[in-house]
Each structure stands twice: as C-alpha cells, then as structure tokens.
Design a protein around this motif. Structure first.
Motif, PDB file in Angstrom:
ATOM      1  N   GLU A 132       0.538  -1.199   0.303  1.00 44.07           N
ATOM      2  CA  GLU A 132       0.208   0.282  -0.011  1.00 44.07           C
ATOM      3  C   GLU A 132       0.950   1.013  -0.025  1.00 44.07           C
ATOM      4  OE1 GLU A 132      -2.692   0.109   2.946  1.00 44.07           O
ATOM      5  OE2 GLU A 132      -3.139  -1.808   2.622  1.00 44.07           O
ATOM      6  N   ARG A 133       2.073   1.160   0.650  1.00 40.48           N
ATOM      7  CA  ARG A 133       3.226   2.302   0.496  1.00 40.48           C
ATOM      8  C   ARG A 133       4.204   2.504   0.593  1.00 40.48           C
ATOM      9  NH1 ARG A 133       0.211   1.173   5.245  1.00 40.48           N
ATOM     10  NH2 ARG A 133      -1.259   2.733   5.377  1.00 40.48           N
ATOM     11  N   TRP A 134       4.989   2.502   1.013  1.00 42.28           N
ATOM     12  CA  TRP A 134       5.954   2.748   1.062  1.00 42.28           C
ATOM     13  C   TRP A 134       7.758   2.974   1.642  1.00 42.28           C
ATOM     14  CZ3 TRP A 134      10.255   1.420  -2.701  1.00 42.28           C
ATOM     15  CH2 TRP A 134       9.994   1.269  -4.490  1.00 42.28           C
ATOM     16  N   ILE A 135       8.101   1.475   2.157  1.00 43.90           N
ATOM     17  CA  ILE A 135       8.602   2.141   3.801  1.00 43.90           C
ATOM     18  C   ILE A 135       9.952   2.278   3.609  1.00 43.90           C
ATOM     19  CG2 ILE A 135       9.141   0.090   5.988  1.00 43.90           C
ATOM     20  CD1 ILE A 135       6.674  -1.205   4.783  1.00 43.90           C
ATOM     21  N   ILE A 136      10.322   2.890   4.506  1.00 43.39           N
ATOM     22  CA  ILE A 136      11.646   3.371   4.133  1.00 43.39           C
ATOM     23  C   ILE A 136      12.215   2.445   5.587  1.00 43.39           C
ATOM     24  CG2 ILE A 136      13.369   5.902   4.597  1.00 43.39           C
ATOM     25  CD1 ILE A 136      11.640   6.890   2.719  1.00 43.39           C
ATOM     26  N   MET A 137      14.184   2.368   5.794  1.00 45.06           N
ATOM     27  CA  MET A 137      14.127   1.179   6.856  1.00 45.06           C
ATOM     28  C   MET A 137      15.471   1.829   6.366  1.00 45.06           C
ATOM     29  SD  MET A 137      12.254  -2.546   6.129  1.00 45.06           S
ATOM     30  CE  MET A 137      12.918  -1.884   4.225  1.00 45.06           C
ATOM     31  N   LEU A 138      16.416   1.423   7.642  1.00 47.75           N
ATOM     32  CA  LEU A 138      17.599   1.358   7.903  1.00 47.75           C
ATOM     33  C   LEU A 138      18.228   0.127   8.146  1.00 47.75           C
ATOM     34  CD1 LEU A 138      17.322   2.411  11.482  1.00 47.75           C
ATOM     35  CD2 LEU A 138      18.007   4.043   9.930  1.00 47.75           C
ATOM     36  N   PRO A 139      19.458   0.123   7.790  1.00 44.34           N
ATOM     37  CA  PRO A 139      20.081  -1.398   6.767  1.00 44.34           C
ATOM     38  C   PRO A 139      19.871  -2.529   7.903  1.00 44.34           C
ATOM     39  CG  PRO A 139      21.277   0.455   6.707  1.00 44.34           C
ATOM     40  CD  PRO A 139      20.550   1.034   7.238  1.00 44.34           C
TER      41      PRO A 139
END
Length: 81
Positions: free
Chosen positions: A71-78
């Motif tokens: 449903e959406r983009w998820i921004i994650m840490l490594p």
C-alpha cells in the motif's frame, strides 16, 4: 537535530518510480557543505539523483532502503532490512 528532510527527499523520488520497482537503495553522501542523494535499484542502476546544496547532517554517509509494502513505501535502516 532532525533529518525529516531526508525522508521527504527519498519519498519524493520513490513515489514517482515505475510500478515495477519494489525496492530502492537510498544513499546520502556528504561533500563539503552539501550532499548527493542517489536512489538505485540495488543492482547499480541509478533511478534518481538529487544534489543538496547545504546540510548539517552529522554523518559522512547514510544508507537506507525503501521497499514497496503493498500500500505504501516503507523506508528502513540497514539493520531493519
């Protein structure tokens, strides 16, 4: 010190990617007073670039990942990927 502007910059690029793209590597690299943000497909193919004229970002570089989550983009840490 906040870096909401970095999340905003990443989002402004990944929202316009082709629907076939479901992953993006996002790397910010400082250079003098500014920085360059590069969005790639994880295989070395650059999808977008943005020059940032000034930043007080505390690190010399930062790598994040963006994944499409149905449903959406998820921004994650490594460490979260």
């Amino acid at each position: 010190v906040g870096c909401y502007w970095l999340m905003d910059a990443i989002a402004s690029h990944v929202l316009h990617l082709s629907k076939k793209e479901t992953f993006a590597g996002c790397k910010l690299v400082k250079a003098k007073q500014g920085a360059e943000l590069v969005i790639d497909d994880g295989n070395g193919n650059v999808l977008a670039k943005q020059n940032i004229r000034y930043t007080d970002f505390p690190l010399d570089s930062m790598r994040l990942y963006a994944c499409w989550g149905e449903e959406r983009w998820i921004i994650m840490l490594p460490s979260e990927y």
